[in-house]
Design a protein around this motif. Structure first.
Motif, PDB file in Angstrom:
ATOM      1  N   GLU C  33      82.803  83.368  75.319  1.00 28.33           N
ATOM      2  CA  GLU C  33      81.864  82.371  75.842  1.00 28.33           C
ATOM      3  C   GLU C  33      82.598  81.146  76.354  1.00 28.33           C
ATOM      4  O   GLU C  33      82.120  80.462  77.260  1.00 28.33           O
ATOM      5  CB  GLU C  33      80.884  81.988  74.731  1.00 28.33           C
ATOM      6  CG  GLU C  33      79.984  83.169  74.372  1.00 28.33           C
ATOM      7  CD  GLU C  33      79.142  82.955  73.145  1.00 28.33           C
ATOM      8  OE1 GLU C  33      78.441  83.895  72.747  1.00 28.33           O
ATOM      9  OE2 GLU C  33      79.197  81.849  72.559  1.00 28.33           O
ATOM     10  N   LEU C  34      83.730  80.882  75.749  1.00 27.73           N
ATOM     11  CA  LEU C  34      84.501  79.706  76.145  1.00 27.73           C
ATOM     12  C   LEU C  34      85.974  80.038  75.959  1.00 27.73           C
ATOM     13  O   LEU C  34      86.378  80.551  74.901  1.00 27.73           O
ATOM     14  CB  LEU C  34      84.109  78.535  75.230  1.00 27.73           C
ATOM     15  CG  LEU C  34      84.256  77.112  75.743  1.00 27.73           C
ATOM     16  CD1 LEU C  34      83.426  76.863  76.992  1.00 27.73           C
ATOM     17  CD2 LEU C  34      83.845  76.134  74.659  1.00 27.73           C
ATOM     18  N   GLY C  64      83.554  82.922  71.001  1.00 23.42           N
ATOM     19  CA  GLY C  64      82.677  83.962  71.540  1.00 23.42           C
ATOM     20  C   GLY C  64      81.846  84.624  70.464  1.00 23.42           C
ATOM     21  O   GLY C  64      81.824  84.193  69.310  1.00 23.42           O
ATOM     22  N   SER C  65      81.155  85.694  70.873  1.00 22.70           N
ATOM     23  CA  SER C  65      80.261  86.425  69.963  1.00 22.70           C
ATOM     24  C   SER C  65      80.769  87.842  69.779  1.00 22.70           C
ATOM     25  O   SER C  65      81.170  88.500  70.737  1.00 22.70           O
ATOM     26  CB  SER C  65      78.856  86.521  70.569  1.00 22.70           C
ATOM     27  OG  SER C  65      78.309  85.242  70.689  1.00 22.70           O
ATOM     28  N   VAL C  82      82.415  83.367  66.659  1.00 24.39           N
ATOM     29  CA  VAL C  82      83.716  83.145  66.014  1.00 24.39           C
ATOM     30  C   VAL C  82      84.699  82.429  66.928  1.00 24.39           C
ATOM     31  O   VAL C  82      84.564  82.454  68.159  1.00 24.39           O
ATOM     32  CB  VAL C  82      84.376  84.485  65.579  1.00 24.39           C
ATOM     33  CG1 VAL C  82      83.549  85.185  64.504  1.00 24.39           C
ATOM     34  CG2 VAL C  82      84.623  85.401  66.764  1.00 24.39           C
ATOM     35  N   LEU C  83      85.681  81.809  66.270  1.00 23.75           N
ATOM     36  CA  LEU C  83      86.860  81.325  66.975  1.00 23.75           C
ATOM     37  C   LEU C  83      87.894  82.444  66.994  1.00 23.75           C
ATOM     38  O   LEU C  83      88.194  83.032  65.945  1.00 23.75           O
ATOM     39  CB  LEU C  83      87.446  80.122  66.220  1.00 23.75           C
ATOM     40  CG  LEU C  83      88.786  79.604  66.758  1.00 23.75           C
ATOM     41  CD1 LEU C  83      88.598  78.898  68.096  1.00 23.75           C
ATOM     42  CD2 LEU C  83      89.434  78.654  65.756  1.00 23.75           C
ATOM     43  N   VAL C  84      88.410  82.739  68.187  1.00 21.34           N
ATOM     44  CA  VAL C  84      89.543  83.659  68.294  1.00 21.34           C
ATOM     45  C   VAL C  84      90.802  82.802  68.382  1.00 21.34           C
ATOM     46  O   VAL C  84      90.958  82.014  69.308  1.00 21.34           O
ATOM     47  CB  VAL C  84      89.417  84.558  69.542  1.00 21.34           C
ATOM     48  CG1 VAL C  84      90.626  85.484  69.661  1.00 21.34           C
ATOM     49  CG2 VAL C  84      88.120  85.359  69.484  1.00 21.34           C
ATOM     50  N   SER C  85      91.674  82.970  67.379  1.00 19.02           N
ATOM     51  CA  SER C  85      92.848  82.106  67.264  1.00 19.02           C
ATOM     52  C   SER C  85      94.014  82.681  68.061  1.00 19.02           C
ATOM     53  O   SER C  85      94.092  83.889  68.304  1.00 19.02           O
ATOM     54  CB  SER C  85      93.218  82.008  65.786  1.00 19.02           C
ATOM     55  OG  SER C  85      94.447  81.373  65.624  1.00 19.02           O
ATOM     56  N   CYS C  86      94.932  81.825  68.443  1.00 20.48           N
ATOM     57  CA  CYS C  86      96.107  82.285  69.184  1.00 20.48           C
ATOM     58  C   CYS C  86      96.969  83.222  68.344  1.00 20.48           C
ATOM     59  O   CYS C  86      97.730  84.023  68.892  1.00 20.48           O
ATOM     60  CB  CYS C  86      96.931  81.098  69.664  1.00 20.48           C
ATOM     61  SG  CYS C  86      97.612  80.076  68.347  1.00 20.48           S
ATOM     62  N   ILE C  87      96.849  83.122  67.012  1.00 16.51           N
ATOM     63  CA  ILE C  87      97.666  83.956  66.130  1.00 16.51           C
ATOM     64  C   ILE C  87      96.797  85.029  65.480  1.00 16.51           C
ATOM     65  O   ILE C  87      95.738  84.730  64.916  1.00 16.51           O
ATOM     66  CB  ILE C  87      98.337  83.102  65.037  1.00 16.51           C
ATOM     67  CG1 ILE C  87      99.337  82.114  65.655  1.00 16.51           C
ATOM     68  CG2 ILE C  87      99.035  83.984  63.986  1.00 16.51           C
ATOM     69  CD1 ILE C  87     100.500  82.746  66.395  1.00 16.51           C
ATOM     70  N   PHE C 123      85.376  89.941  77.981  1.00 14.84           N
ATOM     71  CA  PHE C 123      85.429  90.514  76.633  1.00 14.84           C
ATOM     72  C   PHE C 123      86.889  90.638  76.204  1.00 14.84           C
ATOM     73  O   PHE C 123      87.776  90.824  77.041  1.00 14.84           O
ATOM     74  CB  PHE C 123      84.778  91.917  76.589  1.00 14.84           C
ATOM     75  CG  PHE C 123      83.304  91.895  76.810  1.00 14.84           C
ATOM     76  CD1 PHE C 123      82.424  91.768  75.746  1.00 14.84           C
ATOM     77  CD2 PHE C 123      82.786  91.985  78.112  1.00 14.84           C
ATOM     78  CE1 PHE C 123      81.047  91.739  75.968  1.00 14.84           C
ATOM     79  CE2 PHE C 123      81.411  91.941  78.321  1.00 14.84           C
ATOM     80  CZ  PHE C 123      80.543  91.813  77.248  1.00 14.84           C
ATOM     81  N   VAL C 124      87.107  90.593  74.909  1.00  6.73           N
ATOM     82  CA  VAL C 124      88.469  90.731  74.404  1.00  6.73           C
ATOM     83  C   VAL C 124      88.446  91.525  73.092  1.00  6.73           C
ATOM     84  O   VAL C 124      87.532  91.356  72.276  1.00  6.73           O
ATOM     85  CB  VAL C 124      89.142  89.348  74.205  1.00  6.73           C
ATOM     86  CG1 VAL C 124      88.370  88.494  73.191  1.00  6.73           C
ATOM     87  CG2 VAL C 124      90.596  89.497  73.769  1.00  6.73           C
TER      88      VAL C 124
END
Lengths: 350, 350, 350, 350
Positions: C33-34, C64-65, C82-87, C123-124
């Motif tokens: 989403e962002l 994103g969701s 959720v937050l998707v973290s760089c790690i 999407f990821v």
């Protein structure tokens, strides 16, 4: 000179005393310009500390000017204006060499107004002056400096640092007296998520808010355990600072600490507490006790100078040194008078 | 399969039990080849831990072979020989992400033989296998590995590391049972100046010497406080490790700790102790409690492999798994039998 | 779906891509989403990171969701935001078990937009979702949360914490880009006496003041070494944070660090620097390097929620995800556009 | 009296010198009974330290008897036998109050044989005697004590402690000279899994084994990087101690350190090294430098007294003080003579 003497349990007197003289080569004599009264002075007066001998001059906090300097003093000169700290450090014993000045076994530690004549007088002898006094920077007022003699380093070192407060932690402070509020002010330096303060006095709880408390609990009105549980989703606090000195508040503190949390005892206790090891044994709790070392004194001075710590706000009442009996009364009746710290100034400096 | 069930206070039985099955995708099933009995198993049998339900299979320490693997398991394969640790870790909760696996709130912690069926059986279901089992290196015997399931990490993490033992420190260990002796062995890794062990059993004190104790005190014969004071020139110990679990020994421990010292409680307590804050408040004492986290397990395995830690020496008695009732008896009468740890092997592996 | 692909050095394209699918039982799929652009994305585009393969979807930060969940995922459900973290953290390797997730050797570390397809897409696929995503509390905006995907933990962990900033310290930050400013914001949490920021761009130095800098130095106009010496009475800083990534700024940083001080390197370097050991050898300097671990993510979320960290202020420009080419241009020309972080939102969420 | 004077680069002379006198109230005069030669004395003779003035008496390590005491000295008496440490501490400056005596800005630090006349003489003036000398316990021989004047605390503090060696770690020491071997001996106190020592001299590598090395590498015969990689399964060492002082060995050291590892520089460097930040930036490496502080001196004395540290084994050659020129020659040609430390005794004590 004039001084306040302890005359045995329940008694003290303001009157003439022999002026202090240099005894050791590392001593200086300081003319007291500003001094204050500590909760432990009240304990002494009550007779709680039997090691204090009748006739002793009380007080362990002062700002003043150096009038005489021993032959072995290197860093302090006549005319220097200095902070006299509650802790005297020999600088050479095993504890002093590890920055644990409060535990000094070389003749220092808490000795002023406890084992040797103290600062509630016109003049005071300060042993180990090179390692036990601090210069006063231009940007720091005398009243702010006076708060660094005891309550600020005590609260910061024994409460906040031994309690290992970190940014984002939830901190609970039990007791909103001068040291408890100093714990609130210095814990704020570390940006906890929240600081919850517990006390029975609404006026002090209101002051706690001005020093950085985010939530206050009057434990005469609300059950503090269930309230802290509610505020922390049942987890308890990362850091709990006991600043009262009663078995009851210490025991409460153990229940407010979350697993892996720290309970830092700052309060001066006169009786044992019960430690519920049958629940605590598996909870990874750390409990610390401590007398202030004053290793943080230079840091606190810098933070006051940079206006990040509003030290002078602890002074609520001001008297002349000769009015010290009245000042003691105001301080002893703090719940009525709203007193935190009283500043006593000698005439010379007013 | 066969297993040892807890049948309520005072009762247990070795007999047929339903073989464990995979319940979660992160589970594995392990065929137990070697297991042992812990002091906490005796506590359960006495009824001291009411959360343990009747019918539960006991035991939380094992070496064995993986026979089934859940769909979400990535690091463990069928046929792997592994150590099953006393602590199960979900790997994802706030405590596990900070290496405090013992406090796991994601479904782990101490669950085997406590909240779910344990290892004193032919097979055991091990949840969160990727984060809760350890491969067995070629150089480490099964018996040595078994000692890393509980007593060695417990003594090292909760006693030695939380107690912050350093080279040159004076260390006191109260209690020369398996965990106390494991504290002696792992404290030795840090080269203290001396390790003083206090117990009432001369045979165990003699064993303490073989694990690294430099001085032993039988506190039925000698007053331990005055003896420690004598040995430390009145200062007390830098590090005191309580490995008994009684109010009396904990209170003794507080008196043996020098200013700025650490008291690490390892003992499992069933009752509160008295904490003498009226003397301790000013002494800069740190008291810690803790359940083992097993973060040190890989370190301990390496130290056993490099022969710096003689883990296998803790095994004093060996039985077949089917003789477990006899083994419990031997272990429960340790003061007579001289038992430290008993190794129980399944027939398959003998 | 649409995604931004790296097409080899100097080239990228926004266009159709195959939608990601669950590959491992511990994966989830997240609808982005962002998302945002990082300085390291620019490094990849320049061809500085040869391990990045042509065709890869870029990006390692997202909100994103969750749309799909693997069989082994326990803590994240379809529909969770959720937050998707760089790690990404496997949770089970030796580094993850010690909270050093950035060094994960179990399949995680910095992999998104680096070794596997990333977040600059609709999407990821997020591996190890239980240990690599974070719930978004009600009080935290999506834009604030997005700043916790990389720049805030990177600056806080690798700069402020490895640099061991304490209350009253003098802190220098070299570089006022997004990470340097995040270091200023998170260093402020620890109440340094002063934070001195050095950069060549006056607009960024002005922004530094809004994030907590007390002094700024434009090193094109003023010699930073003599200015820091002047401001610190010749002593240098307790903590120096290098957030540029050039040999020149790193070497400057070593000269700004006082004895017993810490130099924390946060900058991504492409070339060696000279280390003047002939002067540094005796100065008790600690130099640290590091990739973010994101162990502080929960702490930073709490601090944003409690309004002690103004994370959303880093977002200076907003675009739709389909405008990503324009966003890259704005971000790449930051000195002209004044861009810190650009927020790219998918149409679904606008 | 007689003394060894530095007469400018390449020159020194043993001959008559003016006996030292008390200059400050905190001074004592010590009659030197045992002294030794340090690698840094050779550096001075080569002219590498231009701050050393021609005419200075060299030497910064001694055991001797106090013959005169200044008026401000409190803890040391005429007749006391003491260790004179390489570091002099004023005890009162900001560094001394934090136990960083090596960085003393109050007139101490490394001054003996560097900025003021040193110990390679019949008598030496020792400033700040209360905080810079140590009593010699009955159980510790003079030669063992002499090793605590410099090489043991240097190796332990700057190498082992700043390198944060822990039980089970893999430790690499580069350089098997006196300080490198002292690092091996003191690292052994912490029970590493293995200690790998790298040097070009087989005789010194053989000595390394006697001090605790588990593996030795002659880097003239074997590539040390591939050998360490082989021994550590490609991971490198947890702790790397550089005890040579060359750019080449320092750069090698950075490649031997595993992610999250520590590189402790102990070597005295005369030139810069290249720091490969392009690979190190993301590896969570900590690099430390340091001058010894001697805070560990009391600990090391206890460990020698308890026979856990075989300090006297470093003494390979013995001379009379008047033979100092011959001793320098033996020490300077260490690769031929096998010299580690030479003990020089005055006639009075032989």
């Amino acid at each position: 000179m004039k001084a306040l003497r302890y005359d045995g349990p329940g008694q003290s007197s303001w009157g003439e005393a022999r002026a202090p003289q240099l005894l050791e080569s590392t001593d200086v004599i300081v003319r007291v310009e500003l001094t204050t009264i500590c909760g432990s002075d009240l304990h002494i007066l009550k007779g709680d500390l039997p090691e204090v001998k009748s006739g002793l001059v009380l007080g362990h906090e002062a700002v003043g000017s150096v009038t005489e300097v021993g032959a072995g003093v290197r860093r302090v000169k006549v005319g220097d204006r200095v902070l006299v700290s509650c802790i005297t450090s020999c600088g050479a014993c095993e504890f002093c060499k590890r920055s644990r000045f409060g535990q000094c076994v070389g003749g220092g530690g808490w000795i002023l107004g406890h084992l040797i004549d103290g600062t509630q007088a016109e003049f005071v002898r300060v042993p180990f002056a090179d390692t036990s006094t601090y210069a006063i920077p231009a940007k720091v007022s005398d009243e702010a400096m006076l708060m660094i003699a005891d309550i600020l380093p005590t609260a910061y070192e024994v409460g906040v640092l031994l309690g290992t407060a970190h940014p984002g932690d939830l901190v609970v402070v039990l007791g909103a007296g001068p040291v408890g509020l100093a714990a609130v002010a210095t814990a704020s330096l570390l940006s906890p998520e929240a600081i919850i303060v517990i006390d029975v006095n609404d006026a002090r709880l209101a002051m706690a808010k001005t020093f950085g408390a985010t939530v206050t609990i009057n434990n005469h009105l609300v059950d503090p355990l269930s309230e802290v549980q509610r505020l922390t989703e049942g987890q308890g606090a990362h850091v709990v600072i006991e600043a009262v000195g009663l078995a009851e508040t210490f025991e409460l503190a153990t229940t407010l600490t979350r697993p892996v949390g720290h309970l830092a005892n700052v309060g001066v206790h006169g009786a044992p507490a019960e430690l519920h090891l049958e629940t605590l044994w598996s909870q990874d709790i750390t409990i610390t006790t401590g007398l202030v070392d004053t290793f943080s004194t230079p840091t606190l001075i810098r933070l006051v100078a940079s206006e990040q710590l509003r030290a002078a706000d602890f002074v609520t009442h001001r008297y002349k040194l000769e009015e010290i009996t009245k000042a003691y009364d105001t301080f002893a009746r703090a719940s009525e008078t709203g007193a935190l710290k009283v500043a006593l100034s000698s005439m010379a400096s007013t």
